[in-house]
Each structure stands twice: as structure tokens, then as C-alpha cells.
Design a protein around this motif. Structure first.
Motif, short mmCIF file in Angstrom:
data_model
loop_
_atom_site.label_atom_id
_atom_site.label_comp_id
_atom_site.label_asym_id
_atom_site.label_seq_id
_atom_site.Cartn_x
_atom_site.Cartn_y
_atom_site.Cartn_z
N ILE A 69 0.85 -1.20 0.00
CA ILE A 69 0.00 0.00 0.00
C ILE A 69 0.89 1.25 0.00
CG2 ILE A 69 -0.18 0.06 2.54
CD1 ILE A 69 -3.09 1.07 2.19
N MET A 71 0.18 4.58 1.45
CA MET A 71 -0.82 5.25 2.27
C MET A 71 -0.99 6.71 1.86
SD MET A 71 0.51 3.95 5.94
CE MET A 71 0.24 2.31 6.57
N THR A 72 -2.24 7.09 1.61
CA THR A 72 -2.52 8.49 1.28
C THR A 72 -2.92 9.24 2.55
OG1 THR A 72 -3.39 7.68 -0.80
CG2 THR A 72 -3.81 10.00 -0.28
N HIS A 73 -3.91 8.66 3.22
CA HIS A 73 -4.35 9.24 4.49
C HIS A 73 -4.12 8.22 5.59
CE1 HIS A 73 -6.92 11.32 1.42
NE2 HIS A 73 -6.27 12.33 1.98
N ARG A 131 -5.35 3.14 10.80
CA ARG A 131 -6.21 3.11 9.61
C ARG A 131 -5.51 3.86 8.51
NH1 ARG A 131 -10.79 6.26 9.28
NH2 ARG A 131 -10.38 7.33 11.25
N ASP A 133 -5.88 4.82 4.06
CA ASP A 133 -6.47 4.55 2.75
C ASP A 133 -5.50 5.03 1.67
OD1 ASP A 133 -6.88 7.29 2.36
OD2 ASP A 133 -8.94 7.21 3.08
N ALA A 134 -5.78 4.56 0.47
CA ALA A 134 -4.87 4.85 -0.63
C ALA A 134 -5.66 4.84 -1.92
CB ALA A 134 -3.77 3.78 -0.67
N TYR A 135 -5.12 5.50 -2.97
CA TYR A 135 -5.85 5.48 -4.24
C TYR A 135 -5.46 4.27 -5.09
CZ TYR A 135 -1.62 8.20 -5.27
OH TYR A 135 -0.33 8.65 -5.34
N ARG A 143 -5.78 -0.66 -1.13
CA ARG A 143 -6.43 0.65 -1.00
C ARG A 143 -6.96 0.95 0.39
NH1 ARG A 143 -9.43 1.73 -6.65
NH2 ARG A 143 -9.86 3.67 -5.55
N LYS A 144 -6.90 -0.05 1.26
CA LYS A 144 -7.42 0.16 2.60
C LYS A 144 -6.65 -0.72 3.59
CE LYS A 144 -12.05 1.56 3.94
NZ LYS A 144 -11.82 2.93 3.54
N GLU A 146 -6.45 -1.59 7.94
CA GLU A 146 -6.91 -1.32 9.30
C GLU A 146 -6.35 -2.41 10.20
OE1 GLU A 146 -10.97 -0.15 9.31
OE2 GLU A 146 -11.01 0.12 11.47
#
Lengths: 394, 137
Positions: A69, A71-73, A131, A133-135, A143-144, A146
Motif C-alpha cells: 500500500i 498510504m494516502t491518508h 487506519r 487509505d490509498a488510491y 487501498r485500505k 486497518e
């Protein structure tokens, strides 16, 4: 003229023969024996400070996942971390408030949890909910994410604080006619109380006012572990006016510090909630000052009565961005719990813990006495002249 | 008999909420109540925080009376906790505490708490950055 080198002092530390005293103890020793004798005898003076330092945070690396991943956020216990760096790196800032916090919608807000608390909880070994998320990309398809983590599940965790350990600091009062909730605490109207935030005579940069020993690479006590001075802190302002003894009359110098969080102890790194203001982090820092010559020793003998802090109005002037300095007071006076200001007696309280500062200076002294901690010779001292810019003032 | 002043926390159940207990404490037990905080609603439970001054014997009989009538009486100090281990000894609570229940011991500069002086104004709870003071009422 006595001259000692870092190498000589480190050799003594390794052999267990170095003489180490705290910045409190050196005062009496120099008064009794004189500067020359004290310089001959003492090799290192340890300092300490423990207070709220908002400009703090940590770089974390979570290990690569399967599948990978970018990670974006990123959130840790619902506190957002900055993910705009490489795939599984993030930076969590001490002053980041937890998502969903009502903040000051119901003034004054409580700010129960934030980045500072995440940092404390990580160091304490507590479980943290991660946690992200990613595009999604061809090379990082996930994309996720957790999961629950502790500091032991992190590949890397190092604290990197852009601005800590102010050389001196404002004393907060409130000239307005209503109670205000500030980063200097709760200030009652009509200057009914005054809050200060410095360890005074124990504070690191007060004991080396012209940065003759402190610079990039100085090894320090940071949050209970070993850290380093990384750079002059943001807003490092060495040109601030100074007293006859060279002590800045305002904030002046600051430190940017770095250290491995896995070595740290949550006793010295505490997440804080400041009513009406936000979240932050209390950080414990101790800097050893090598006694290279008499001048350096003499600086370490500074006493609270010779250190003056500006009294600033946080009610009207400070928030407006105006010059807010409306008086001056010594730390010796502040520490009595009462000062006279504008013709009346007002109560004072510290926001930084003097007993913790003492504990940190004493702990650093023990480490050096036990040969566990060697001095780091800075590759470049902190700038003494801001106008020259950067660190190239040599 | 010595004169004493004590801070108490009195809890009312819905059944006894109508009782004029403060009047009884004055009239029958010659106590001087100073109400610091109260939240009592008819047909509902409530609480009363007050200091009681008077002769020790009268104070003890007065408290016994309240208990006989079904009210819970506790020393206020048992309801306020200052956790020394959580406290960082910073002192941010000390200048806003109006009764000096929280103060700094000098020259050591460590924070001390005297529950007997507390007037439950909650200022320390707002001022403490690490949540070391807790009030359970």
C-alpha cells in the motif's frame, strides 16, 4: 587559561573519572571555590527541562504490507498523521486533534485526545488502531488498511521535533476583562494571574547562552532516551536582546531535536489537553554542557535571579500580533508564587515542571557517571547571528 | 468541645429530596452550613456540597441525623482525587485554584493537594493538562 577537549572529557567519562554536576549544583560549587577551581574540577554540567512543546512529532514506518500500500491518508486512534511521504511512512504531529473532536464549538473545548497522546501511548507500549487509505497504483495496489499495532510492530519510530527547548519564554498575563484559555493556561481577567514556562537556571540554552557547546550533533537526553540536536529549531532567534550577562530577554534560541522513540520512557513524554487551546506534548530534554574553559563554566553558574522573562499580554496584544511585552520579571520572583505587577500582587504558576527538570538533569548526570552516555561533539554550533542565515555562521 | 469546619458531599435519593435538611442542621444542631454547590431537583436525586462549621459533637450528631434520614454523607475530600503519579508537577493548576487546595511546596517546587481546602470549583480540572485531578459527583 584552562582548556579541555571533548576527547579528554569523553576519555574521563569512559574511565568513570569525569566530574559531573547539575546546573543547580554548579552554582554553589563555583561560589565556594571560584570559577578557576570549579573549571578545573568539573567536566560536565547537566541541564534539564520538561514542558509543553507543541512543535513536536514523530516519523513512523509501518513495514510494507502484503499486498503493498502507498498510504494516502493515515490515522492513529483517529488522529490524522501526514501521509504525503513514501509508501508506509507517516508523520504524526503533537498538536493534531482527534477527528470528530468538537474543538472550540463549545468554548472552551476539552481536546481530550490528539497526536501528543498517540506519541505517549506508542512509547508506553499501548495498542493503537491504525487506519489508512490509498488510491492504489500498479506497484501499491492495496487501498485500505486497518489493524492494531504497538510500537514494537513499527519498523522505525523516531521523534523529530522542529522546535523545542526555548532558551527563555514569555510570562502570560491577561489584560482583557474576560477569562481566556491559551497555550499559557487559563489566564484570569485584569492580570489576576501570571503563568511562566521555563526551567530557568536549569534550562539547557540558558546555561550556554551563546551556543559555545550546543550544535548539530550534540547528544542529549530526549524523552528518557538518547537523542541529538538536529538543527537550530524553527524561529531560532539569537539576535533577541540580551541582559548584561548575555541572557536573552525573550525566547531567542530554540532546538530541533531527534531521537529513537523505542528507547524512550512515557514518564518523560506526555500527551496533554489544553482547555480551549488544543492538544500537545510535554517533552523532557536534558543537554550536557562540556566545561571546555572558564567562560563556559561561568555561563552555567547563572541563577534564577539573573534571568528575566518578558511579561506579555495574551488578552489583547498577543492575539492581535502587536508587541505584547508589558513588563519584565526574574524567575526567582516568579518562583515565589507571587509577583508585583502594575501596582498589585498577583499569583504566579509554572507550566513547566521544575521537579521533572531536576530529575532529568540528575538522570543525565547518572548516565554520564555510569559511563553510559558520551558527549557528542557538534559538527556545527547553533547560529549566534540570524542575519547570516542557516547554520553557516562559523 | 472544639469548633470544626468540614467539607461534605451529601447525596439525596428521590425519596428524601423534599426534606429541608439544611434548616434542620442549623436549627437542631447549631451548625453553620456554607453551600458551595448544589444540584437538587424535585422527584429526582441530587447532591449538595457544603462546609459545616460548629462544635464537633454537634457536627457528628448532625451527620448521624442526615444518615438516619437516608442521605449519603461523605467527606468531600473522598470525592476529589489528585493522582500524584499522573501529575507532572508542572503547577498549571496552582494559580487558578482560588482556595489554594492545590499549591506548590517551596523550595522543592512540587505540587501538593489539600482536599480539606477544596471548594469544588473545577478550575483545576480545566487547568490540568494531563487529567491528574478528577471529581466524582
Amino acid at each position: 587559561m584552562i582548556k579541555k577537549t571533548y576527547e579528554e572529557i569523553n576519555e574521563k567519562i569512559k574511565k568513570g573519572t569525569a566530574v559531573v554536576v547539575t546546573a543547580e549544583e554548579v552554582i554553589d560549587i563555583a561560589a565556594e571555590q571560584g570559577i578557576r577551581k570549579a573549571t578545573e574540577k568539573i567536566d560536565v554540567v547537566t541541564t534539564g527541562t520538561f514542558g509543553i512543546m507543541c512543535s513536536s512529532g514523530a516519523f513512523l514506518n509501518f513495514w510494507h504490507t502484503k499486498p503493498k500500500i502507498k498510504m494516502t491518508h493515515v490515522w492513529l486512534n483517529d488522529v490524522a498523521a501526514y501521509g504525503g511521504i513514501a509508501a508506509v511512512d507517516a508523520y504524526i504531529g503533537a498538536a493534531e486533534v482527534a477527528e470528530g473532536d468538537p474543538c472550540n464549538n463549545n468554548h472552551p473545548g476539552h481536546f481530550r485526545y490528539g497526536g501528543g497522546h498517540v506519541i505517549e501511548d506508542l512509547i508506553a507500549g499501548k495498542e493503537i488502531r491504525l487506519r489508512a487509505d490509498a488510491y492504489g497504483t500498479d506497484c501499491y495496489p492495496l487501498r485500505k488498511l486497518e489493524k492494531t499495532i504497538t510500537i514494537n510492530d513499527l519498523r522505525d519510530a523516531f521523534m523529530f521535533n522542529p522546535r523545542n527547548s526555548y532558551q527563555n519564554y514569555n510570562v502570560g498575563v491577561n489584560c482583557s476583562d474576560k477569562t481566556i484559555y491559551t497555550y499559557m493556561g487559563i489566564l484570569k481577567p485584569h492580570c489576576a494571574n501570571a503563568h511562566y514556562s521555563s526551567a530557568g537556571q536549569l534550562s539547557p540554552l540558558i546555561n550556554d547562552p551563546y551556543y559555545k557547546t550546543i550544535g548539530i550533533g550534540t547528544r542529549i537526553f530526549l524523552g528518557g532516551g538518547e537523542g541529538y540536536v538536529a538543527w537550530p529549531g524553527t524561529q531560532h532567534a539569537p539576535n533577541d536582546p540580551r541582559s548584561e550577562k548575555g541572557i536573552p530577554l525573550g525566547g531567542a534560541g530554540t532546538l530541533s531535536v531527534i531521537g529513537d522513540m523505542k528507547q524512550m520512557n512515557s514518564r518523560y513524554v506526555r500527551g496533554v489537553s489544553i482547555t480551549g487551546y488544543g492538544v500537545s506534548l510535554m517533552v523532557g530534554i536534558g543537554v550536557p554542557i562540556p566545561i571546555l574553559d572558564e567562560e563556559i563554566l561561568e555561563y552555567t553558574t547563572i541563577k534564577d535571579e539573573d534571568i528575566f522573562a518578558p511579561i506579555c499580554d495574551y488578552g489583547i496584544l498577543y492575539p492581535a500580533g502587536e508587541k505584547c511585552d508589558i513588563g519584565s520579571v526574574s524567575y526567582a520572583e516568579l518562583k515565589t508564587g507571587e509577583i508585583e505587577f502594575q501596582g498589585k500582587k498577583i499569583r504566579t504558576a509554572p507550566l513547566s515542571s521544575y521537579t521533572m527538570a531536576q530529575e532529568i538533569a540528575a538522570t543525565l548526570k547518572d548516565w554520564i557517571n555510569q559511563s553510559k552516555f558520551l558527549l557528542g561533539q557538534p559538527s556545527q554550533l547553533l547560529p549566534t547571528d540570524e542575519k547570516r542565515g542557516g547554520v553557516n555562521n562559523g | 468541645m472544639a469548633n470544626i469546619t468540614k467539607s461534605v458531599f451529601v447525596k439525596f435519593s428521590p425519596e428524601v429530596v423534599d426534606m429541608p435538611v439544611v434548616y434542620r442542621l442549623v436549627k437542631d444542631f447549631r451548625l453553620i452550613p456554607n453551600i458551595i454547590k448544589a444540584d437538587i431537583n424535585p422527584q429526582n436525586q441530587g447532591y449538595l456540597v457544603m462546609t459545616l462549621s460548629g462544635e464537633e459533637d454537634d457536627y457528628c450528631r448532625g451527620v448521624d441525623y442526615l444518615k438516619e434520614k437516608g442521605l449519603e454523607v461523605e467527606a468531600l475530600v473522598d470525592r476529589i482525587t489528585w493522582d500524584e503519579k499522573t501529575c507532572t508537577q508542572c503547577g498549571a493548576c496552582t494559580a487558578v485554584c482560588p482556595s489554594s487546595a492545590l499549591s506548590i511546596k517551596r523550595p522543592q517546587m512540587n505540587v501538593e493537594f489539600d482536599g480539606g481546602k477544596c471548594i469544588v470549583c473545577n478550575m483545576c480540572i480545566q487547568a490540568c493538562p494531563v487529567g491528574a485531578v478528577k471529581l466524582d459527583i
